[in-house]
Design an enzyme around this catalytic site. Structure first.
Site, PDB file in Angstrom:
ATOM      1  N   TYR A 155       0.845  -1.196   0.017  1.00 30.57           N
ATOM      2  CA  TYR A 155       0.031   0.022   0.007  1.00 30.57           C
ATOM      3  C   TYR A 155       0.992   1.170  -0.047  1.00 30.57           C
ATOM      4  O   TYR A 155       0.560   2.108  -0.705  1.00 30.57           O
ATOM      5  CB  TYR A 155      -0.966  -0.170   1.208  1.00 30.57           C
ATOM      6  CG  TYR A 155      -1.922   1.209   1.375  1.00 30.57           C
ATOM      7  CD1 TYR A 155      -3.121   1.057   0.922  1.00 30.57           C
ATOM      8  CD2 TYR A 155      -1.516   2.212   2.187  1.00 30.57           C
ATOM      9  CE1 TYR A 155      -4.216   2.053   1.341  1.00 30.57           C
ATOM     10  CE2 TYR A 155      -2.450   3.304   2.401  1.00 30.57           C
ATOM     11  CZ  TYR A 155      -3.696   3.271   1.918  1.00 30.57           C
ATOM     12  OH  TYR A 155      -4.927   4.252   1.930  1.00 30.57           O
ATOM     13  N   LYS A 159       1.231   4.145  -2.910  1.00 30.84           N
ATOM     14  CA  LYS A 159       0.621   5.579  -2.601  1.00 30.84           C
ATOM     15  C   LYS A 159       1.988   6.481  -2.778  1.00 30.84           C
ATOM     16  O   LYS A 159       1.903   7.644  -3.149  1.00 30.84           O
ATOM     17  CB  LYS A 159       0.128   5.638  -1.037  1.00 30.84           C
ATOM     18  CG  LYS A 159      -1.335   4.724  -0.932  1.00 30.84           C
ATOM     19  CD  LYS A 159      -2.217   5.425  -1.893  1.00 30.84           C
ATOM     20  CE  LYS A 159      -3.662   5.341  -1.200  1.00 30.84           C
ATOM     21  NZ  LYS A 159      -4.717   5.578  -2.086  1.00 30.84           N
TER      22      LYS A 159
END
Ligand code: NDP
Length: 248
Positions: A155, A159
């Site tokens: 993640y 990001k």
């Protein structure tokens, strides 16, 4: 006159959470809003609420990682509304695993939804924005892009890549009066955050000076700023409403 009168906005993942709050705030400020989400039924409920405010709204079932689906979905939006002025790349998922145990599928899906999804939706709206010399692209990153977090390497990597994408694209399109910026929220009280393992949420909230998650209504106004004339001088920026988790 409302701040977004006459604008057509697309919000991916707008059926719930942060995306829904952005969609509703944009509509309250006069925008027509298309919700692109893989949960059509919930997206339709949001669109209905927006129409009750007197704006145009449609819900389109799209998996943002699916190239043909994105192209078809955004064509449907253009047929319904006309040109797209604002894109918010918000659709997202989260899962947790230490890297040593992480299945390749988990890694790939995280990159596919966040990074490929942001790329595909952005590429699809850009020709219209460049032709008209008008556009705002707002990419939802995360404070984990700056800080990282155990069990969230996939993640955090996705990001952080979105921030790199945002800056690079900003150089390419600024002269066409198209701005590209990112928002990197701290933990926000949505389904996505609530579904994380309890130990993860506890650890995260303990790290934050405010010791509480933010609300969706503490994020949506940042997107509104970036979408309006008042935000016209932000370019390639990452705004950080994060409860002090990363003080930049
Ligand atoms: P939610 O889970 O509340 O909402 C996300 C929405 O995106 C859901 O409707 C979800 O559908 C949809 N979605 C997921 N994958 C896809 C896909 N492939 N195609 C289309 N739609 C999809 O999440 P949040 O509102 O919390 O998160 C919104 C964004 O903010 C995400 O990018 C997230 O990473 C980011 N963010 C969230 C933080 C938080 O703590 N909540 C912190 C920092 C950033 P479904 O329900 O079917 O999955």
């Amino acid at each position: 006159m409302a701040k977004l009168d006459g604008n057509n906005a697309v919000v991916t993942g707008g059926a719930r959470g942060i995306g829904k709050a952005i969609a509703l705030l944009f509509a309250n400020e006069g925008a027509n809003v298309a919700i692109l989400d893989r949960d059509l039924q919930t997206a339709q409920e949001v669109a209905k609420g927006i129409r009750e405010l007197g704006r145009n709204a449609i819900a389109v079932e799209v998996d943002v990682g699916d190239e043909n689906g994105v192209a078809a979905g955004l064509q449907e939006v253009t047929r319904a509304f006309g040109d797209i002025d604002i894109l918010v790349n918000n659709a997202g998922i989260d899962t947790t695993s230490h890297v040593v145990d992480m299945p390749t599928d988990m890694w790939d899906e995280m990159i596919r939804v966040h990074l490929r999804g942001t790329f595909l939706c952005t590429r699809a709206v850009l020709p219209g924005m460049l032709r008209r010399c008008r556009g705002r692209i707002i990419n939802i990153s995360s404070q984990l892009a700056h800080k990282g977090g155990a069990e969230m390497a996939h993640y955090s990597a996705a990001k952080a890549a979105i921030i790199g994408f945002t800056r690079s694209l900003a150089y390419e399109v600024a002269e066409y009066n198209v701005t590209v910026n990112a928002i990197a929220p701290g933990p926000i009280d949505t389904d996505l955050f609530r579904k994380l393992p309890e130990h993860w949420r506890k650890r995260k909230l303990a790290e934050i000076p405010m010791h509480r998650p933010g609300t969706v209504d503490e994020i949506a106004p940042t997107a509104l700023l970036l979408a309006t004339d008042a935000g016209g001088y932000y370019l390639g920026a990452t705004l950080n409403p994060n409860g002090g988790d990363v003080m930049i």
